[in-house]
Design a protein around this motif. Structure first.
Motif, short mmCIF file in Angstrom:
data_model
loop_
_atom_site.label_atom_id
_atom_site.label_comp_id
_atom_site.label_asym_id
_atom_site.label_seq_id
_atom_site.Cartn_x
_atom_site.Cartn_y
_atom_site.Cartn_z
N GLN A 118 38.54 51.37 37.99
CA GLN A 118 37.79 52.10 37.09
C GLN A 118 37.84 51.90 35.69
N ILE A 119 37.21 50.88 35.16
CA ILE A 119 37.14 50.11 33.87
C ILE A 119 36.46 51.05 33.01
N LYS A 120 37.41 51.40 31.92
CA LYS A 120 36.70 52.24 30.66
C LYS A 120 36.42 51.28 29.48
N PRO A 121 35.11 51.80 28.65
CA PRO A 121 34.88 50.71 27.80
C PRO A 121 35.95 50.31 26.69
N GLY A 122 36.07 49.19 26.62
CA GLY A 122 37.22 48.69 25.55
C GLY A 122 38.39 48.55 26.31
N ASP A 123 38.77 48.65 27.48
CA ASP A 123 39.69 48.07 28.33
C ASP A 123 39.96 46.64 28.12
N ILE A 124 41.33 46.24 28.06
CA ILE A 124 41.79 44.99 27.97
C ILE A 124 42.25 44.54 29.39
N ALA A 125 41.67 43.52 30.08
CA ALA A 125 42.21 43.13 31.35
C ALA A 125 42.78 41.84 31.53
N LEU A 126 43.59 41.51 32.44
CA LEU A 126 44.40 40.18 32.79
C LEU A 126 43.51 39.83 34.21
N VAL A 127 43.23 38.88 34.26
CA VAL A 127 42.85 38.39 35.72
C VAL A 127 43.89 37.15 35.93
N ILE A 128 44.59 37.16 37.12
CA ILE A 128 45.39 36.21 37.39
C ILE A 128 45.11 35.25 38.49
N GLY A 129 44.37 34.05 38.04
CA GLY A 129 44.00 33.28 39.16
C GLY A 129 42.52 33.02 38.68
N ALA A 130 42.37 31.59 38.44
CA ALA A 130 40.84 31.41 38.08
C ALA A 130 40.21 30.55 39.04
N GLY A 131 40.38 30.93 40.33
CA GLY A 131 39.45 30.26 41.31
C GLY A 131 37.94 31.10 41.43
N THR A 132 37.03 30.90 42.22
CA THR A 132 36.07 31.51 42.33
C THR A 132 36.06 33.32 42.25
N ILE A 133 37.00 33.79 43.01
CA ILE A 133 37.29 35.19 42.94
C ILE A 133 37.88 35.59 41.55
N GLY A 134 38.82 34.90 41.27
CA GLY A 134 39.21 35.29 39.86
C GLY A 134 37.98 34.99 38.33
N MET A 135 37.34 34.06 38.71
CA MET A 135 36.19 34.15 37.76
C MET A 135 35.22 35.07 37.89
N VAL A 136 34.65 35.50 39.04
CA VAL A 136 33.74 36.75 39.37
C VAL A 136 34.45 37.74 38.92
N THR A 137 35.69 37.99 39.34
CA THR A 137 36.31 39.30 38.97
C THR A 137 36.36 39.38 37.39
N ALA A 138 36.46 38.46 36.67
CA ALA A 138 36.61 38.50 35.15
C ALA A 138 35.11 38.69 34.62
N MET A 139 34.31 38.35 35.15
CA MET A 139 32.79 38.44 34.82
C MET A 139 32.37 40.02 35.09
N ALA A 140 32.80 40.47 36.41
CA ALA A 140 32.44 41.74 36.56
C ALA A 140 33.26 42.59 35.42
N ALA A 141 34.63 42.26 35.10
CA ALA A 141 35.21 43.24 34.36
C ALA A 141 34.50 43.06 32.89
N ILE A 142 34.02 41.92 32.40
CA ILE A 142 33.26 41.92 31.16
C ILE A 142 32.12 42.69 31.00
N ALA A 143 31.21 42.73 32.35
CA ALA A 143 30.09 43.26 32.48
C ALA A 143 30.37 44.79 32.78
N ALA A 144 31.67 45.19 32.96
CA ALA A 144 32.01 46.45 33.35
C ALA A 144 32.40 47.32 32.06
N GLY A 145 32.64 46.52 30.95
CA GLY A 145 32.85 46.95 29.65
C GLY A 145 34.15 46.72 29.00
#
Ligand SMILES: [Zn+2]
Length: 342
Positions: free
Chosen positions: A162-189
């Motif tokens: 439930q990302i809100k605009p301006g949230d700061i996220a940390l993704v642990i792990g930069a494999g494929t799933i970590g990467m796509v999660t980070a991309m989704a988090a950026i796209a989500a605001g």
């Protein structure tokens, strides 16, 4: 038809296989174009099992696919022959209680490609339920189409957070799933997304994609998160490594009232520090695959807000599938997504 068959652990052959498939009224037949190799495919190849799922008879691998419609059942109205598509690989019972509640990914009777005993998609054609087949936008290629499946996992995690605009996220792990999660988090605001790993090559790619890379072998993750958030902590921590140490420390970088989403799957049960979660009243979410996110994924890709192309690092021909898996079992650190083109 020709298929990449896992005969048993460590034994793969590209050979003819007979698969009986009836085109039902709501089904489509797809000629497969591109398939992404997933960590789970490689795990079945190396070990012949994942938890309770054991390969007991020859099984076709692969579940991340795009292709072209070559036949359409009478009841399918939203697709036609010639459409370029991608597919959700899990077929639930649409009348199950979980499906009726909207959680079809959790239907205990779901049949997921390349999860024994269900055949996967590394083969010339397959029949699939039309409701799980999605037309690719004009500007989305077959190779990107094959990446919608892993991206869907990241999007599902972003929704659960439930990302809100301006949230700061940390993704642990930069494999494929970590990467796509980070991309989704950026796209989500999210305003800033940190991503932590121990492999510098993966972090270099993450930096090029607009994430704040943290190499935890060189710097303290806590200190970095603290400096980025003025000492408050990350609003959301996505645990995408499955590492026991990361799980144990997951609440340290979280802000008071923050959310943790567990995406990575540890190989065996691992401890969680309940008190560190309690003192922050952390909300804990878990995800299993995804539900109802393919249209969102494709829409983000069509609009250009998400570009999955930098994740495609290696491409093999269908004839080289066995070599592709040998490479996937022991890839260069810079490799992210390995694709097989049919
Ligand atoms: Zn996958």
């Amino acid at each position: 038809m020709k298929a990449l068959v896992l005969e048993k652990a460590k034994q793969l052959t590209l050979r003819d296989i007979r698969i009986e498939e009836h085109l039902g009224i709501g089904d489509v037949r797809v000629k497969i174009h591109t398939v992404g190799i997933c960590g789970s495919d490689v795990h079945y190849y190396q070990h012949g099992e994942i938890g309770p799922f054991v390969v007991k008879q020859p099984m076709v691998l692969g579940h991340e696919a795009s292709g072209t419609i070559i036949e359409v059942g009478k009841g399918v109205k939203h697709l036609k022959v010639g459409d370029r598509v991608c597919m959700e690989p899990g077929l639930p019972n649409p009348n199950s209680r979980a499906s009726r509640l909207g959680m079809y990914n959790l239907d205990p009777a779901i049949r997921f490609w390349a999860t024994p005993p269900v055949h996967g998609c590394l083969r010339e054609t397959l029949v699939h339920s039309g409701m799980l087949v999605f037309k690719l936008p004009e500007n989305v290629g077959f190779d990107e189409g094959a990446l919608v499946e892993p991206f869907a996992v990241g999007l599902h995690a972003a929704r659960k957070a439930q990302i809100k605009p301006g949230d700061i996220a940390l993704v642990i792990g930069a494999g494929t799933i970590g990467m796509v999660t980070a991309m989704a988090a950026i796209a989500a605001g999210c305003s800033k997304v940190l991503i932590a790993d121990i492999v510098q090559e993966k972090l270099d790619l993450a930096s090029r994609m607009g994430m704040m890379a943290v190499n935890v072998t060189r710097e303290s993750l806590n200190e970095r998160v603290s400096s980025v958030t003025n000492g408050w902590g990350a609003d959301i921590v996505f645990e995408a490594s499955g590492s026991e140490a990361a799980v144990l420390e997951v609440f340290e970088t979280l802000c008071p009232g923050g959310r943790v989403v567990f995406i990575g799957m540890p190989m065996h049960p691992v401890p969680i520090d309940i008190v560190s979660a309690q003192v922050k009243e952390a909300r804990i979410e878990t995800i299993f695959r995804y539900a109802h996110v393919y249209p969102r994924a494709l829409s983000l890709m069509e609009s250009g807000k998400v570009n999955l192309k930098p994740l495609m690092t290696d491409k093999y021909k269908f004839e080289e599938s066995v070599a592709a898996f040998a490479y996937a079992a022991n890839p260069k650190p810079s490799s992210v997504k390995i694709l097989i083109e049919l």
